[in-house]
Design an enzyme around this catalytic site. Structure first.
Site, short mmCIF file in Angstrom:
data_model
loop_
_atom_site.label_atom_id
_atom_site.label_comp_id
_atom_site.label_asym_id
_atom_site.label_seq_id
_atom_site.Cartn_x
_atom_site.Cartn_y
_atom_site.Cartn_z
N ASP A 120 -2.75 7.01 16.02
CA ASP A 120 -2.97 5.23 16.36
C ASP A 120 -2.25 4.82 17.66
OD1 ASP A 120 -0.31 5.08 15.29
OD2 ASP A 120 -0.84 3.47 14.16
N TRP A 139 0.94 -0.99 -0.10
CA TRP A 139 -0.12 -0.09 -0.05
C TRP A 139 0.93 1.37 -0.03
CZ3 TRP A 139 -0.43 -4.00 3.31
CH2 TRP A 139 0.20 -3.99 4.54
N GLU A 158 -5.75 0.82 5.41
CA GLU A 158 -5.83 1.33 6.86
C GLU A 158 -6.78 0.48 7.58
OE1 GLU A 158 -3.69 3.27 8.36
OE2 GLU A 158 -2.66 3.85 6.44
N CYS A 168 17.58 4.53 17.92
CA CYS A 168 16.39 5.39 17.61
C CYS A 168 17.04 6.58 17.06
CB CYS A 168 15.59 5.65 18.76
SG CYS A 168 14.30 6.76 18.48
N TYR A 218 -9.09 8.31 13.29
CA TYR A 218 -7.82 7.76 12.75
C TYR A 218 -7.75 7.51 11.31
CZ TYR A 218 -4.31 4.55 11.38
OH TYR A 218 -3.29 4.14 10.43
FE1 SF4 Z 1 11.33 5.48 21.71
FE2 SF4 Z 1 13.40 4.96 22.78
FE3 SF4 Z 1 13.17 6.48 20.81
FE4 SF4 Z 1 12.58 7.36 22.90
S1 SF4 Z 1 14.43 6.87 22.47
S2 SF4 Z 1 11.36 7.62 21.25
S3 SF4 Z 1 11.53 5.55 24.00
S4 SF4 Z 1 12.79 4.09 21.00
#
Ligand code: SF4
Length: 356
Positions: free
Chosen positions: A132, A18, A31, A195, A114
């Site tokens: 969501d 999608w 969705e 992250c 949503y």
């Molecule tokens: Fe999520 Fe960890 Fe990134 Fe914070 S640092 S947004 S808790 S993955």
């Protein structure tokens, strides 16, 4: 933060079917399927759906039974009913086009905030933030907001998202936030070290990423149901569920929930009396199936049964169906397993006599 997120999304986003389209109909379908269901489970259903119903017009023209059959196994069947009903309304009112205004969409069956925001932002590029479960969790952690999801908290979360929402490419931003929640900022064991927005995250700074949001206690209920496999030598007796409520419009074998203190056979006799207005002789246990839906864990006992009275039924929702034709009917997952069992056995027991 937007730049980091956008760079990460371009490199790491999954190539999902999608994501290859801007067709509002296809985005809407995806969705709806993705609500309460993982992307990997949705992919085969999405492909099959678009094969059978490549356009809104094709969906609107299809019968309710065909739509439910195509959805069989995906759960939360009301979603399929809403897709069908909304497609018919859009074909009547809007020349089979998905409207591009919030007011028009939100008035259609199945379009909550949503789905409406997802369609407007992804298909039409409008600056409407989505909220969501994935986005909620990411924003709560970024902002270090403790607690559980709630409508009151949603208002605060939406304000936070609006504050960082880009003027252009809102659809990509929404998808990037959802993807971050699905792949990195997961409910348990988030991969904070990988992250892209870690340096903006308050939960990470305080070491609270595992307790935000507050884990929800799941209230799982165990239930036992009994089912009657009634045959006449060639056909099986099935009945249609009511048009509203849980698993509306699906077909099933007669039966129901065992009440406290009842024996399995006693429960089956009561259910057959209530649902079919018929008496049955309960025979051997054919099959025991375990399955789960919403918050229920169900053990289903299927017994071979014999009608002791007339075989004709006046109600339209009760039908005798040949074994080969059973596969044309949409069943909930427990009954679908019984159908497969009967098909595998060719409708015959080991001794060669018809089951039921
Ligand atoms: Fe999520 Fe960890 Fe990134 Fe914070 S640092 S947004 S808790 S993955």
């Amino acid at each position: 933060m937007r730049k980091e997120l956008s760079r990460w999304y371009k490199v790491h986003k999954r190539e999902l079917p999608w994501r290859q389209t801007k067709d509002p109909y296809k985005i809407w379908v995806s969705e709806v399927m993705l609500q309460q269901t993982t992307a990997s489970a949705v992919i085969p259903y999405y492909k099959k759906w678009l094969n059978l119903f490549p356009s809104m017009e094709a969906l609107a023209r299809a019968s309710r039974q065909r739509v439910l059959k195509t959805w069989e196994g995906l759960g939360y069947y009301q979603r399929a009913g809403n897709l069908h009903q909304a497609a018919r309304m859009m074909c009547r009112q809007n020349a089979c086009q998905v409207p591009n205004s919030y007011e028009a969409l939100i008035a259609l069956p199945g379009f909550g905030p949503y789905i409406t925001a997802a369609v407007l932002s992804i298909a039409y590029g409008q600056p409407v933030p989505v909220l969501d479960a994935n986005v909620r969790r990411v924003v709560m952690r970024l902002a270090g907001l403790r607690g559980q999801f709630s409508p009151r908290l949603d208002k605060i979360l939406l304000e936070r998202v609006r504050a960082i929402f880009p003027a252009r490419n809102g659809g990509d931003f929404n998808q990037a936030m959802m993807e971050l929640g699905a792949l990195v900022c997961r409910p348990r064991n988030p991969s904070c070290l990988l992250c892209p927005v870690q340096r903006f995250c308050l939960a990470f700074k305080c070491g609270e990423q595992e307790i935000i949001p507050t884990p929800k206690k799941r209230n799982i209920q165990e239930i036992e149901t009994v089912v009657a496999i009634i045959g006449d030598g060639r056909r099986y007796l099935i009945q249609k569920r009511p048009p509203h409520g849980l698993m509306a419009g699906l077909w099933e074998f007669p039966g129901g929930k065992r009440e406290k203190g009842e024996s399995l056979r006693g429960a089956l006799q009561r259910e057959c009396h209530e649902e079919l207005d018929a008496e049955v002789k309960v025979g051997r246990l054919l099959l025991k199936v375990r399955h789960a839906y919403t918050r229920f864990r169900v053990t289903l006992f299927a017994f071979e049964c014999e009608l002791t009275g007339p075989r004709r039924f006046k109600k339209k929702n009760i039908r005798w169906v040949f074994l080969k034709a059973l596969k044309r009917y949409p069943f909930p997952s427990g009954s679908a397993k019984i159908v497969r069992f009967l098909e595998d056995a060719g409708g015959r027991s080991e001794r060669g006599r018809p089951i039921g």
